[in-house]
Design a protein around this motif. Sequence first.
Motif: not given
Length: 553
Positions: A190, A196-197, A226-228, A250, A255-257
């Motif tokens: 990140r 995003r990651r 991006c993983t998304k 990671l 996931e951390e918000d």
Amino acid sequence: MNDYSGLAKINSPYFQNSCFYNFHRLYPLYWCNNKEVGDESLCHACTCKEIGTTYYFCVECKLSYHKECLESPPLIKSSYHPKHHLQLMHNNLRRNISCFYCDASGGKKYVSLYYYSFTCKFGLDPVCARRNSFLNYPKRHEHDLNFFPRKADLTCDVCGVVDSELLIYLCLQCDFVVHKNCIYLPFVIRISRHDRRLSFTYSLPRILSCGVCRQNVDGNYGNYSCTKDCSYAVHSRCATREDVWDGKELEEKPEEDYENLNSFEVIGDGIIHHFSHSHHMKFERKTTDIMYDDEKRCQACLLPFYGGGVYECMKSNCDFVLHEACANLPRTKQHIAHPNPFILQVSDTKNIFSCRYCQRCLYGFRYVCSKGDESISIDVRCAAISEPFVQQCHPHPLFLSNELGKYRPCSICKKEKVQTLNCIECSFFLCFYCATLPYKVRYEHDEHFLTLSYKENESLNWCEICEEIMDSTIWLYTCHECGTVFHIQCLLGKCPPYVKPAQNLLLDDEKINIIPNNRLTRPICNGCGRRCQDKLILEFYEDDRKMLYCLLF
């Protein structure tokens, strides 16, 4: 007391031949596989590497030594330099000798014990001199990677860069080239420039521009995307820069918000309880035709209210007020200029802090990051800057500078800064100080808004406050209704308007007062010796003598 009776003694040829360490002849050195026995983490023979789980140490002085350093023969042939034999040397004169293997990874420049070739000016510390010439890391490549001993202009398949100064490893079974520095790059990270990651990949479905340097990313080489599945990609080297990435892998981690805490609790219709205040606050909509009150400012950003939504304390004798946007500030925030997240804190109104990016000294809410070697504070305006940054006076979007250590002149204040927001289409640069200047302000003798703009009309020659001729190359505040213009500093002062009069503040543990400079006779500044022209002045006592200084914020 430690029991060393079960440890074997060793007779080191290094200490027998080194006059610098003669005192060790009196004490035995033991072979040990317990790292906690030694008090020091570095090898005191080569002074360039941390001790591993097996090493030698001296019982009397508790110093540790690599096994390879103490058992080093006087002459060896290393696979990292097959042309010549390497001779064992002791750097008594503390010459700037570096290890070829460590130095290529950004290691320590100076070594005490080393193997050296006088013909090629080539050096290795004893540990690196005995390393295998191949690496096996299936996560990066399924085959063994063999060291290539010659400098060559080969493109690394992981970073996509040609750099003959770096160590190169090759796969002998397929066409795969990789720098030593790139073999162990992370697979999921990140970064500060994206929410995003990002995951490592060797291909991209289409040509994208790098989210850090803004150059095209070649999809034939390694990169992070991006993983998304959004259209965001970064070069491998750009993504793993120390000012962009926090150094954490990671992969297989949850996931951390970052924005997982709300700043307030909704009590009722338009009524909230903000974490920074003990009383309930009510939302009010202010119209822009109401003249602003310079004394009533937002507690978070310290800016006056020019209309719009505000939250006001419902207690009659409390003047705590927040802009609607400031009330909704996230408790945790990732900033584009720093790899670690910041935590929102309500600063003590008696303490002044310095913002890391705009260098203003102020109070109010701030974001703080305490990870790493130092604690960093930034104000809420600098924290709100994101990419692309839109400056209302400039037609193109701005992005954070990507060249570390390069100074650029700000297009507004003309001062050279190392961190600027840059236009990728023209030579426009903006420092954080000027990027956070308010676009619209009010003047006490003008009923209209003044807007920040570039001087384009040559007929506007006089500043309404100082009455000096306006330079045609500077930025200014303009009233488009009245046709008047103002120097930025004349209108806002040296503390644009993020500081207000306050008593009994603390600056570096010194008690100070910020007082209005509205007396008939302006006081003489103890710093510059002139009569201060600014709106506010700094007052404190030194040896029972009152001192007055201009606010150089």
